[in-house]
Scaffold this active site. Structure first.
Site, mmCIF file in Angstrom:
data_model
loop_
_atom_site.group_PDB
_atom_site.id
_atom_site.type_symbol
_atom_site.label_atom_id
_atom_site.label_comp_id
_atom_site.label_asym_id
_atom_site.label_seq_id
_atom_site.Cartn_x
_atom_site.Cartn_y
_atom_site.Cartn_z
ATOM 1 N N TYR A 142 0.816 -1.339 0.089
ATOM 2 C CA TYR A 142 0.057 0.076 -0.037
ATOM 3 C C TYR A 142 0.972 1.172 0.020
ATOM 4 O O TYR A 142 0.443 2.380 -0.349
ATOM 5 C CB TYR A 142 -1.042 0.097 1.522
ATOM 6 N N LYS A 192 3.275 -15.296 1.677
ATOM 7 C CA LYS A 192 3.410 -16.151 0.768
ATOM 8 C C LYS A 192 5.019 -16.192 0.527
ATOM 9 O O LYS A 192 5.777 -15.595 -0.217
ATOM 10 C CB LYS A 192 3.188 -15.502 -0.679
ATOM 11 N N ASP A 224 -2.684 -18.035 0.207
ATOM 12 C CA ASP A 224 -3.785 -18.808 -0.690
ATOM 13 C C ASP A 224 -4.461 -19.875 0.157
ATOM 14 O O ASP A 224 -5.869 -19.983 0.134
ATOM 15 C CB ASP A 224 -3.145 -18.897 -2.044
ATOM 16 N N ASP A 248 -6.339 -7.215 3.750
ATOM 17 C CA ASP A 248 -7.469 -6.628 2.951
ATOM 18 C C ASP A 248 -8.285 -7.653 2.440
ATOM 19 O O ASP A 248 -9.591 -7.485 2.609
ATOM 20 C CB ASP A 248 -6.903 -5.612 2.066
ATOM 21 N N ASP A 252 -12.157 -9.352 4.187
ATOM 22 C CA ASP A 252 -13.587 -9.218 3.264
ATOM 23 C C ASP A 252 -13.972 -10.620 3.204
ATOM 24 O O ASP A 252 -15.063 -10.886 3.492
ATOM 25 C CB ASP A 252 -13.321 -8.760 1.809
HETATM 26 C C1 IPM Z 1 -10.395 -1.356 3.729
HETATM 27 C C2 IPM Z 1 -10.647 -0.744 2.492
HETATM 28 C C3 IPM Z 1 -9.602 0.074 2.232
HETATM 29 C C4 IPM Z 1 -8.264 -0.533 1.990
HETATM 30 C C5 IPM Z 1 -9.639 1.210 1.118
HETATM 31 C C6 IPM Z 1 -11.414 2.180 1.028
HETATM 32 C C7 IPM Z 1 -8.728 2.308 0.879
HETATM 33 O O1 IPM Z 1 -10.751 -1.779 1.380
HETATM 34 O O2 IPM Z 1 -10.346 -0.722 4.679
HETATM 35 O O3 IPM Z 1 -10.498 -2.544 3.870
HETATM 36 O O4 IPM Z 1 -7.974 -1.245 0.883
HETATM 37 O O5 IPM Z 1 -7.611 -0.741 2.921
HETATM 38 MG MG MG Z 2 -11.015 -3.690 2.198
#
Ligand code: IPM
Ligand code: MG
Length: 367
Positions: A142, A192, A224, A248, A252
């Site tokens: 990032y 990884k 993975d 990230d 999710d």
């Molecule tokens: C998260 C989001 C952020 C990230 C974005 C909005 C920059 O996806 O907080 O997970 O990628 O970190």
């Molecule tokens: Mg995210």
């Protein structure tokens, strides 16, 4: 008297609506638990860009550095899609994370029993699920340099750099081990190491830190394979520690296991300040959901639970945090559903404000 200062940044989209429900909880704690918070409010994201031409004004950044905790709603929206990368709403959030040095991002994935059937996985696989992902938040691909889009011969090349120092890995590993000690004493580190040098170093440093935590059972997984195991049998995990980008993705994925992204909170923590409290920012995992913004349809629970995390990690009010979490659980058990949680027959959705009011009623009932 103890002071507790909070900076509220509702942001864009559904941010202001869900934050209004958190305000109710803050007011309730003041009125019924004698717990006062000094609350200030400011702009972040697209709304800050509209007013100041930047997604995070320097004054707001300075305020964020001074308070005990920042509570953020969400940033972004289609209106800002064509803005230059440097002033996109997300840059405001990333600046907060980076300048406050919030290196440890805690993302719990907890399955509320009342919602186990909303998961895309079988009830049996997710019911009772309670895992914590610790995502490194201020380094890795990032932020690594070099980055950019460059000319190379007769075409362009897009470059980002995965970069981790030993100390960056060390501090997030310690945060994860500390959490594991307070939970199930199991930590799985994901990278990884089979293809990335940064992964090799990651594994080495986490293993080294592990020597200071002999009670914690440490394991390593390629990220993975970790994704696969998270969908196969998520309950094998307790705490997971991983880098910024894998974290990230995996968070999710873990969020969806629980049935709704609208339910999950997060905490981003940095080093302790002078008063002993960690630098901290709390935000729901979900985004700004521009498609439903302003319609009173959003689920305020993730934001309310983010505030509960603030009570626990910033203000040492674990009992009050548990009270808020219990109120949310009770409301869900009674069958209240915002629009994102529909699917059961004969259930009509409640609004954002009705959900918030129901949580307050349960808080009252808890006294
Ligand atoms: C998260 C989001 C952020 C990230 C974005 C909005 C920059 O996806 O907080 O997970 O990628 O970190
Ligand atoms: Mg995210």
């Amino acid at each position: 008297m103890t002071t507790r200062s909070l900076l509220i940044l509702p942001g864009d989209g559904i941010g202001p609506e869900v934050m209004a429900e958190v305000r109710k909880v803050i007011d309730w704690l003041g009125a019924k638990r004698d717990l006062a918070f000094e609350v200030s409010e400011d702009l972040v994201g697209g709304c800050a860009y509209d007013k100041h031409g930047t997604p995070l004004h320097d004054d707001t950044m300075a305020k964020a550095q001074e308070v005990d905790a920042v509570l953020l709603g969400a940033v972004g929206g289609p209106k800002y899609d064509d803005l230059d990368f440097s002033v996109k709403p997300e840059r405001g959030l990333l600046r907060l994370r980076k300048e406050m040095d919030l290196f440890a991002n805690l993302r719990p994935a907890q399955c509320f029993d009342a919602l186990a059937d909303f998961s895309s996985l079988k009830r049996d696989v997710v019911s009772g699920l309670d895992i914590m992902i610790v995502r490194e938040l201020t380094s890795g691909v990032y932020f690594g340099e070099p980055r950019g889009i460059f000319e190379e011969g007769n075409e362009r090349v897009g470059i980002n750099t995965q970069r981790y120092t030993e100390s960056e890995i060390d501090r997030v590993a310690r945060a994860a081990f500390d959490l594991a000690m307070k939970r199930g004493k199991k930590l799985c580190s994901m990278e990884k190491a089979n293809v990335m040098e940064s992964g090799i170093l990651w594994r080495e440093v986490v293993t080294r830190v592990g020597a200071d935590y002999p009670e914690v059972e440490l394991s390593h997984m390629y990220a993975d394979a970790g994704a696969m195991q998270l969908t196969r049998w998520p309950k094998q995990f307790d705490v997971i520690v991983t880098d910024n980008l894998f974290g990230d993705l995996l968070s999710d994925l873990a969020a969806m296991l629980t049935g709704s992204l609208g339910m999950l909170p997060s905490a981003s923590l940095g080093a302790p300040m002078e008063n002993g409290r960690p630098k901290a920012l709390y935000e729901p995992v979900h985004g700004s959901a521009p498609d439903i913004a302003g319609q009173g349809k959003a689920n305020p629970i993730a934001c309310i639970l983010s505030f509960a995390m603030a009570l626990r990690y910033s203000f040492d009010l674990g009992e009050e945090a548990a009270r808020v979490e219990g109120a949310v659980e009770a409301v869900l058990a009674k069958g209240l559903r915002t629009a994102d949680l529909l699917g059961e027959e004969g259930v009509s959705p409640v609004s954002t404000a009705e959900m918030g009011d129901a949580v307050i009623a349960e808080l009252d009932a808890s006294l």
